[in-house]
Design a protein around this motif. Structure first.
Motif, PDB file in Angstrom:
ATOM      1  N   THR A 109      -0.471   4.031 -17.606  1.00 13.12           N
ATOM      2  CA  THR A 109       0.689   4.181 -18.123  1.00 13.12           C
ATOM      3  C   THR A 109       1.302   5.661 -18.040  1.00 13.12           C
ATOM      4  OG1 THR A 109       1.002   2.101 -19.357  1.00 13.12           O
ATOM      5  CG2 THR A 109       2.620   3.644 -19.672  1.00 13.12           C
ATOM      6  N   PRO A 110       0.254   6.646 -18.682  1.00 12.39           N
ATOM      7  CA  PRO A 110       0.658   7.925 -18.843  1.00 12.39           C
ATOM      8  C   PRO A 110       1.086   8.673 -17.389  1.00 12.39           C
ATOM      9  CG  PRO A 110      -1.039   7.396 -20.419  1.00 12.39           C
ATOM     10  CD  PRO A 110      -0.807   6.114 -19.328  1.00 12.39           C
ATOM     11  N   TYR A 111       0.026   8.269 -16.484  1.00 10.78           N
ATOM     12  CA  TYR A 111       0.053   8.636 -15.153  1.00 10.78           C
ATOM     13  C   TYR A 111       1.492   8.339 -14.598  1.00 10.78           C
ATOM     14  CZ  TYR A 111      -0.918   9.704 -10.202  1.00 10.78           C
ATOM     15  OH  TYR A 111      -0.675   9.995  -8.866  1.00 10.78           O
ATOM     16  N   VAL A 112       1.762   6.989 -14.490  1.00 12.59           N
ATOM     17  CA  VAL A 112       3.186   6.805 -13.913  1.00 12.59           C
ATOM     18  C   VAL A 112       4.263   7.158 -14.753  1.00 12.59           C
ATOM     19  CG1 VAL A 112       4.690   4.542 -13.387  1.00 12.59           C
ATOM     20  CG2 VAL A 112       1.971   4.396 -13.342  1.00 12.59           C
ATOM     21  N   HIS A 113       4.302   7.422 -16.089  1.00 12.06           N
ATOM     22  CA  HIS A 113       5.121   7.834 -16.700  1.00 12.06           C
ATOM     23  C   HIS A 113       5.586   9.479 -16.282  1.00 12.06           C
ATOM     24  CE1 HIS A 113       6.894   8.592 -21.211  1.00 12.06           C
ATOM     25  NE2 HIS A 113       7.985   8.904 -19.954  1.00 12.06           N
ATOM     26  N   ALA A 114       4.501  10.061 -16.105  1.00 16.83           N
ATOM     27  CA  ALA A 114       4.587  11.590 -15.762  1.00 16.83           C
ATOM     28  C   ALA A 114       5.321  11.594 -14.380  1.00 16.83           C
ATOM     29  CB  ALA A 114       3.192  12.096 -15.599  1.00 16.83           C
ATOM     30  N   LYS A 115       4.955  10.870 -13.297  1.00 21.88           N
ATOM     31  CA  LYS A 115       5.497  10.529 -12.100  1.00 21.88           C
ATOM     32  C   LYS A 115       6.859  10.415 -12.257  1.00 21.88           C
ATOM     33  CE  LYS A 115       1.724  11.767  -9.964  1.00 21.88           C
ATOM     34  NZ  LYS A 115       1.816  13.194  -9.376  1.00 21.88           N
ATOM     35  N   ILE A 116       7.340   9.491 -13.099  1.00 19.69           N
ATOM     36  CA  ILE A 116       8.640   9.143 -13.266  1.00 19.69           C
ATOM     37  C   ILE A 116       9.653  10.105 -13.842  1.00 19.69           C
ATOM     38  CG2 ILE A 116      10.362   7.747 -14.649  1.00 19.69           C
ATOM     39  CD1 ILE A 116       8.764   5.272 -13.520  1.00 19.69           C
ATOM     40  N   ALA A 117       8.794  10.958 -14.887  1.00 23.81           N
ATOM     41  CA  ALA A 117       9.442  12.075 -15.642  1.00 23.81           C
ATOM     42  C   ALA A 117       9.737  13.237 -14.543  1.00 23.81           C
ATOM     43  CB  ALA A 117       8.681  12.380 -16.758  1.00 23.81           C
ATOM     44  N   GLN A 118       8.655  13.281 -13.607  1.00 22.48           N
ATOM     45  CA  GLN A 118       8.977  14.413 -12.528  1.00 22.48           C
ATOM     46  C   GLN A 118      10.019  14.259 -11.899  1.00 22.48           C
ATOM     47  OE1 GLN A 118       4.940  14.470 -10.710  1.00 22.48           O
ATOM     48  NE2 GLN A 118       3.910  15.522 -12.565  1.00 22.48           N
ATOM     49  N   ALA A 135      19.455   5.204 -20.098  1.00 18.41           N
ATOM     50  CA  ALA A 135      19.588   4.004 -20.911  1.00 18.41           C
ATOM     51  C   ALA A 135      20.748   3.053 -20.181  1.00 18.41           C
ATOM     52  CB  ALA A 135      20.113   4.111 -22.326  1.00 18.41           C
ATOM     53  N   ALA A 136      21.970   3.763 -19.759  1.00 19.64           N
ATOM     54  CA  ALA A 136      23.065   2.896 -19.357  1.00 19.64           C
ATOM     55  C   ALA A 136      22.494   2.245 -17.778  1.00 19.64           C
ATOM     56  CB  ALA A 136      24.156   3.820 -19.269  1.00 19.64           C
ATOM     57  N   ALA A 137      21.879   3.389 -16.984  1.00 19.32           N
ATOM     58  CA  ALA A 137      21.268   3.002 -15.945  1.00 19.32           C
ATOM     59  C   ALA A 137      20.416   1.671 -16.027  1.00 19.32           C
ATOM     60  CB  ALA A 137      20.774   4.083 -15.113  1.00 19.32           C
ATOM     61  N   ILE A 138      19.549   1.999 -16.829  1.00 17.27           N
ATOM     62  CA  ILE A 138      18.593   0.686 -16.983  1.00 17.27           C
ATOM     63  C   ILE A 138      19.148  -0.560 -17.234  1.00 17.27           C
ATOM     64  CG2 ILE A 138      16.758   0.009 -18.453  1.00 17.27           C
ATOM     65  CD1 ILE A 138      15.585   2.853 -18.385  1.00 17.27           C
ATOM     66  N   ALA A 240      11.537  -3.612 -20.647  1.00 16.71           N
ATOM     67  CA  ALA A 240      11.458  -4.030 -22.365  1.00 16.71           C
ATOM     68  C   ALA A 240      12.510  -3.360 -23.051  1.00 16.71           C
ATOM     69  CB  ALA A 240       9.853  -3.902 -22.686  1.00 16.71           C
ATOM     70  N   ALA A 241      12.774  -2.029 -22.692  1.00 17.55           N
ATOM     71  CA  ALA A 241      13.665  -1.418 -23.540  1.00 17.55           C
ATOM     72  C   ALA A 241      14.402  -0.529 -22.805  1.00 17.55           C
ATOM     73  CB  ALA A 241      13.030  -0.517 -24.839  1.00 17.55           C
ATOM     74  N   PRO A 242      15.486   0.317 -22.854  1.00 10.62           N
ATOM     75  CA  PRO A 242      16.223   1.413 -22.125  1.00 10.62           C
ATOM     76  C   PRO A 242      15.813   2.697 -22.305  1.00 10.62           C
ATOM     77  CG  PRO A 242      17.500   0.855 -24.138  1.00 10.62           C
ATOM     78  CD  PRO A 242      16.218   0.025 -24.088  1.00 10.62           C
ATOM     79  N   THR A 243      14.238   2.808 -22.015  1.00  6.83           N
ATOM     80  CA  THR A 243      13.928   3.991 -22.017  1.00  6.83           C
ATOM     81  C   THR A 243      12.820   4.493 -21.009  1.00  6.83           C
ATOM     82  OG1 THR A 243      11.804   3.146 -23.090  1.00  6.83           O
ATOM     83  CG2 THR A 243      13.465   3.648 -24.654  1.00  6.83           C
ATOM     84  N   GLU A 244      12.583   5.713 -20.900  1.00 12.68           N
ATOM     85  CA  GLU A 244      12.009   6.372 -19.744  1.00 12.68           C
ATOM     86  C   GLU A 244      10.321   5.736 -19.628  1.00 12.68           C
ATOM     87  OE1 GLU A 244      12.052  10.676 -18.399  1.00 12.68           O
ATOM     88  OE2 GLU A 244       9.893  10.352 -19.342  1.00 12.68           O
ATOM     89  N   LEU A 245       9.760   5.464 -21.046  1.00 10.13           N
ATOM     90  CA  LEU A 245       8.585   4.830 -21.130  1.00 10.13           C
ATOM     91  C   LEU A 245       8.575   3.510 -20.365  1.00 10.13           C
ATOM     92  CD1 LEU A 245       5.343   4.776 -21.732  1.00 10.13           C
ATOM     93  CD2 LEU A 245       6.196   4.364 -24.037  1.00 10.13           C
ATOM     94  N   ALA A 246       9.623   2.595 -20.958  1.00  8.85           N
ATOM     95  CA  ALA A 246       9.661   1.314 -20.699  1.00  8.85           C
ATOM     96  C   ALA A 246       9.835   1.133 -18.845  1.00  8.85           C
ATOM     97  CB  ALA A 246      10.636   0.745 -21.268  1.00  8.85           C
TER      98      ALA A 246
END
Length: 334
Positions: A109-118, A135-138, A240-246
């Motif tokens: 998950t941290p790897y995928v999260h980093a790629k999405i943050a980039q 959050a609105a887009a999710i 699961a939630a409107p957040t970058e991690l989710a």
């Protein structure tokens, strides 16, 4: 903004104020330009998409995001990147690769999260993405996924043909997400005629155009379900939630697709999905230069317990006469 592959987090593109446009190939169209740069040993879908980018078939694109969902997509990205470097006269837009791993581990998950943050940071050159924007887009993309899930229920109830369902899903990837929701809701409100035919579950290669579905349904089958990412795999999982991690977790655990999942995962998923749509026949369509589906087929056949046919090395958007002939006895048995 054009994108290739279901691993691209379209929510980020929407949050940046851009319209995600999933790039499709076109069976039967000349792909000589794509063949020139990729070679004819690559999946014809990638060669078709490259040709259409180079000929401007998609219209002006602000940028192109490619996911590493399969080897053909990766080869497409490398070709575009090199053409961008050595042929500036082509006017190719900016490019970005997204690498989403699908390993079922918390450490992934941290790897995928980093790629999405980039990717989020890169998209900020068009419009910085605030947490509220994301959050609105999710939320709106999850609303679309739930609407498509209701359309899948209609198909299971024989009120929507497999061809119409595939066309509907594809249409939602070519318009702004709000319009896509309206489009699906309009179909849900229609008085739809009953679909008929032997209930077939389609596995194997993905289908970005309806020709194979049309051929199957003209020949006495009803495509009641599939497990490729232009069908139910595209929208089966929400955030699961409107957040970058989710968002990262949603894409990490989405699947399992043929190029990125184990044989056991594919067999279990196919068996569950085939039961859910009351399939009577299992059909694995393996497009030429798509090598993953034949490896999955024995496990899928055993797990489903259904009469099953594997059609290998099929032309893009077509079923050979031999493949259709192999389906005749299983149709009669069903």
């Amino acid at each position: 903004m054009g994108y290739v592959g279901a691993d691209v987090p379209v929510e980020l593109i929407t949050a940046a104020g851009l319209r995600p446009l999933r790039l499709t190939g076109k069976p039967g169209e000349d792909s000589s330009l794509g063949d020139r740069y990729l070679g004819r040993g690559v999946d014809p879908v990638a060669r078709s998409v490259l040709t259409r980018i180079l000929t401007g078939a998609y219209g002006p694109l602000e940028a192109i995001v490619v996911s590493r969902d399969c080897e053909a997509s990766l080869r497409l990205f490398y070709a575009l990147r090199e053409l961008h470097r050595i042929e500036p006269s082509l006017g190719l837009p900016p490019l970005r690769l997204v690498d989403v791993l699908h390993l079922p581990h918390h450490t992934t998950t941290p790897y995928v999260h980093a790629k999405i943050a980039q990717l989020r940071e890169w998209l900020g050159r068009w419009r910085p993405i605030a947490d509220d924007d994301l959050a609105a887009a999710i939320t709106v993309h999850d609303t679309l996924r739930r609407s498509l899930a209701r359309a899948a229920v209609l198909r299971r109830e024989n009120r929507l043909s497999g061809t119409r369902f595939l066309e509907l899903v594809a249409a939602t990837t070519a318009v702004p997400v709000g319009e896509a929701i309206t489009l699906v809701e309009r179909v849900l409100a229609e008085d739809l005629p009953a679909a008929e035919g032997v209930r077939l579950f389609l596995t194997g290669s993905s289908h970005d155009s309806p020709e194979v579905y049309e051929t199957l349904e003209r020949n006495g089958f009803f495509v009641a379900g599939e497990d490729h990412d232009w069908g139910e795999l595209l929208f089966a999982r929400t955030c699961a939630a409107p957040t970058e991690l989710a968002l990262a977790e949603r894409y990490q655990y989405n699947g399992p697709s043929a190029p990125r999942a184990s044989i056991g995962q594919r067999a279990a998923h196919t068996a569950a999905a085939a039961r859910a749509c009351a399939a009577e026949v299992l059909f694995s369509y393996a497009r030429v230069h798509d090598d993953a589906p034949p490896w999955d087929f024995p496990g899928q056949r055993a797990a489903t317990g259904l009469p099953a046919v594997l059609a290998e090395r099929q032309p893009y958007g077509e079923l050979t006469a031999e493949a259709l002939a192999a389906l005749v006895p299983v149709r009669a048995a069903a």
